[in-house]
Write a protein that holds these residues in place. Sequence first.
Motif, PDB file in Angstrom:
ATOM      1  N   ILE A   2       0.912  -1.182   0.035  1.00  0.00           N
ATOM      2  CA  ILE A   2      -0.028   0.091   0.047  1.00  0.00           C
ATOM      3  C   ILE A   2       0.882   1.407  -0.011  1.00  0.00           C
ATOM      4  O   ILE A   2       1.894   1.246   0.882  1.00  0.00           O
ATOM      5  CB  ILE A   2      -0.823   0.044   1.199  1.00  0.00           C
ATOM      6  N   PRO A   3       0.710   2.216  -0.980  1.00  0.00           N
ATOM      7  CA  PRO A   3       1.630   3.393  -1.018  1.00  0.00           C
ATOM      8  C   PRO A   3       1.135   4.253   0.303  1.00  0.00           C
ATOM      9  O   PRO A   3       0.129   4.091   1.094  1.00  0.00           O
ATOM     10  CB  PRO A   3       1.043   4.161  -2.392  1.00  0.00           C
ATOM     11  N   THR A   4       2.196   5.442   0.460  1.00  0.00           N
ATOM     12  CA  THR A   4       1.888   6.029   1.477  1.00  0.00           C
ATOM     13  C   THR A   4       1.429   7.466   1.172  1.00  0.00           C
ATOM     14  O   THR A   4       1.633   7.681   0.145  1.00  0.00           O
ATOM     15  CB  THR A   4       3.358   6.284   2.369  1.00  0.00           C
ATOM     16  N   LEU A 176      -8.952  13.080  -1.376  1.00  0.00           N
ATOM     17  CA  LEU A 176     -10.038  12.040  -1.174  1.00  0.00           C
ATOM     18  C   LEU A 176     -10.290  11.398  -2.370  1.00  0.00           C
ATOM     19  O   LEU A 176     -10.735  10.088  -2.280  1.00  0.00           O
ATOM     20  CB  LEU A 176     -11.379  12.806  -0.610  1.00  0.00           C
ATOM     21  N   GLY A 177     -10.535  11.846  -3.684  1.00  0.00           N
ATOM     22  CA  GLY A 177     -10.832  11.192  -4.820  1.00  0.00           C
ATOM     23  C   GLY A 177      -9.803  10.684  -5.598  1.00  0.00           C
ATOM     24  O   GLY A 177      -9.788  10.035  -6.486  1.00  0.00           O
ATOM     25  N   SER A 178      -8.578  10.413  -4.930  1.00  0.00           N
ATOM     26  CA  SER A 178      -7.166  10.114  -5.490  1.00  0.00           C
ATOM     27  C   SER A 178      -7.218   8.686  -5.594  1.00  0.00           C
ATOM     28  O   SER A 178      -8.050   7.947  -4.764  1.00  0.00           O
ATOM     29  CB  SER A 178      -5.971  10.603  -4.771  1.00  0.00           C
ATOM     30  N   GLU A 179      -6.215   8.225  -6.653  1.00  0.00           N
ATOM     31  CA  GLU A 179      -6.129   6.827  -6.737  1.00  0.00           C
ATOM     32  C   GLU A 179      -5.477   6.161  -5.565  1.00  0.00           C
ATOM     33  O   GLU A 179      -5.859   5.007  -5.221  1.00  0.00           O
ATOM     34  CB  GLU A 179      -4.962   6.700  -8.126  1.00  0.00           C
ATOM     35  N   LEU A 180      -4.630   6.826  -4.708  1.00  0.00           N
ATOM     36  CA  LEU A 180      -3.800   6.412  -3.704  1.00  0.00           C
ATOM     37  C   LEU A 180      -4.899   6.033  -2.652  1.00  0.00           C
ATOM     38  O   LEU A 180      -5.024   4.906  -2.197  1.00  0.00           O
ATOM     39  CB  LEU A 180      -3.155   7.406  -3.030  1.00  0.00           C
ATOM     40  N   VAL A 181      -5.905   6.948  -2.314  1.00  0.00           N
ATOM     41  CA  VAL A 181      -7.016   6.730  -1.358  1.00  0.00           C
ATOM     42  C   VAL A 181      -7.980   5.417  -1.633  1.00  0.00           C
ATOM     43  O   VAL A 181      -8.112   4.745  -0.920  1.00  0.00           O
ATOM     44  CB  VAL A 181      -7.811   7.971  -0.924  1.00  0.00           C
ATOM     45  N   GLY A 182      -7.998   5.522  -3.156  1.00  0.00           N
ATOM     46  CA  GLY A 182      -9.184   4.496  -3.370  1.00  0.00           C
ATOM     47  C   GLY A 182      -8.446   3.028  -3.392  1.00  0.00           C
ATOM     48  O   GLY A 182      -9.171   2.119  -3.165  1.00  0.00           O
ATOM     49  N   GLU A 183      -7.129   3.003  -3.759  1.00  0.00           N
ATOM     50  CA  GLU A 183      -6.449   1.665  -3.591  1.00  0.00           C
ATOM     51  C   GLU A 183      -6.503   1.309  -2.344  1.00  0.00           C
ATOM     52  O   GLU A 183      -6.583   0.139  -1.796  1.00  0.00           O
ATOM     53  CB  GLU A 183      -4.863   2.073  -4.120  1.00  0.00           C
ATOM     54  N   ALA A 185      -8.693   1.974   0.036  1.00  0.00           N
ATOM     55  CA  ALA A 185      -9.871   1.733   0.560  1.00  0.00           C
ATOM     56  C   ALA A 185     -10.364   0.353   0.123  1.00  0.00           C
ATOM     57  O   ALA A 185     -10.901  -0.449   0.592  1.00  0.00           O
ATOM     58  CB  ALA A 185     -10.979   2.816  -0.133  1.00  0.00           C
ATOM     59  N   ARG A 186      -9.878   0.084  -1.275  1.00  0.00           N
ATOM     60  CA  ARG A 186     -10.383  -1.232  -1.877  1.00  0.00           C
ATOM     61  C   ARG A 186      -9.512  -2.317  -1.199  1.00  0.00           C
ATOM     62  O   ARG A 186     -10.045  -3.451  -0.843  1.00  0.00           O
ATOM     63  CB  ARG A 186     -10.058  -1.336  -3.177  1.00  0.00           C
ATOM     64  N   LYS A 187      -8.280  -2.329  -0.946  1.00  0.00           N
ATOM     65  CA  LYS A 187      -7.379  -3.269  -0.351  1.00  0.00           C
ATOM     66  C   LYS A 187      -7.834  -3.531   1.131  1.00  0.00           C
ATOM     67  O   LYS A 187      -7.694  -4.837   1.614  1.00  0.00           O
ATOM     68  CB  LYS A 187      -6.114  -2.822  -0.370  1.00  0.00           C
ATOM     69  N   VAL A 188      -8.150  -2.505   1.913  1.00  0.00           N
ATOM     70  CA  VAL A 188      -8.294  -2.586   3.086  1.00  0.00           C
ATOM     71  C   VAL A 188      -9.900  -3.004   3.365  1.00  0.00           C
ATOM     72  O   VAL A 188     -10.403  -3.533   4.382  1.00  0.00           O
ATOM     73  CB  VAL A 188      -8.141  -1.485   4.077  1.00  0.00           C
ATOM     74  N   GLY A 189     -11.113  -2.607   2.499  1.00  0.00           N
ATOM     75  CA  GLY A 189     -12.029  -2.954   2.520  1.00  0.00           C
ATOM     76  C   GLY A 189     -12.655  -1.987   3.583  1.00  0.00           C
ATOM     77  O   GLY A 189     -13.466  -2.103   4.599  1.00  0.00           O
ATOM     78  N   CYS A 198      -6.893   7.175   7.958  1.00  0.00           N
ATOM     79  CA  CYS A 198      -5.846   6.013   8.105  1.00  0.00           C
ATOM     80  C   CYS A 198      -4.491   6.368   7.580  1.00  0.00           C
ATOM     81  O   CYS A 198      -3.563   6.365   8.605  1.00  0.00           O
ATOM     82  CB  CYS A 198      -6.115   4.554   7.623  1.00  0.00           C
ATOM     83  N   LEU A 199      -4.426   6.863   6.286  1.00  0.00           N
ATOM     84  CA  LEU A 199      -3.272   7.437   5.865  1.00  0.00           C
ATOM     85  C   LEU A 199      -2.724   8.520   6.496  1.00  0.00           C
ATOM     86  O   LEU A 199      -1.497   8.917   6.765  1.00  0.00           O
ATOM     87  CB  LEU A 199      -3.448   7.595   4.289  1.00  0.00           C
TER      88      LEU A 199
END
Length: 224
Positions: A2-4, A176-183, A185-189, A198-199
């Motif tokens: 997960i990126p930071t 909030l709408g960035s790829e980072l936050v989306g990634e 959100a998807r990985k952690v559910g 969390c970030l």
Amino acid sequence: MIPTLQSYAAAANAKSHNPLRSRPSSLLSTATATDHDARLPYTATSSLPSQIWSSVLSSLSSLSHLSFLTNDPSSLPYIDCLLLHSPLSTLSSTLLAWRTLEFFVPDRIHHLGISNVNLNNLELMYDLTDIKPAVVQNRWYVNPADPYDGALRRFCVEKGIVYQAFGVLNENPGLLGSELVGEVARKVGMSREAALYCLLLELGNVVALNETSNVERMRNDWAE
């Protein structure tokens, strides 16, 4: 992996920048033309120390039904942390306000902090006061002078000051709408909002202030 959040902050999009909003130049609230406003616990034309004393005592009296006349100090109400809303219009006024508040520490006020402050003002306050700021509460956004308060937060870590971030969601629609936050959100559910919180917490020495008044959102954020 997960990126930071640091990786995103380093390349923050200028489109997510919100212009600096105006800051009040007075400690309490801007006085009207009248001598006394019933909404204020002090007389607007009184001295700054007098305004502060009246305000603090009013807050203390509102926190407990116990009488101030009791001989048992442990039974008196106290304020855990009192924040100066922002630096005043001059350094001398800011220091006068702070030193007036210092009188109440540690018995009636346990900790002092400041909000809406930049690094230069925070360094001056730290160097010129006896009781150091314990808390800094700032809007967390792409401030062009210090994006996401990076330098200020490093100073807080160095001096043991707790950094509290507000406006995390409202001030950062691009993040909030960035790829980072989306990634994340998807990985952690979890929701994007929770992923951004969390970030933010991952940065260390940061308290994220959840400003919602919606009870259901509070429950969801807590659960996630």
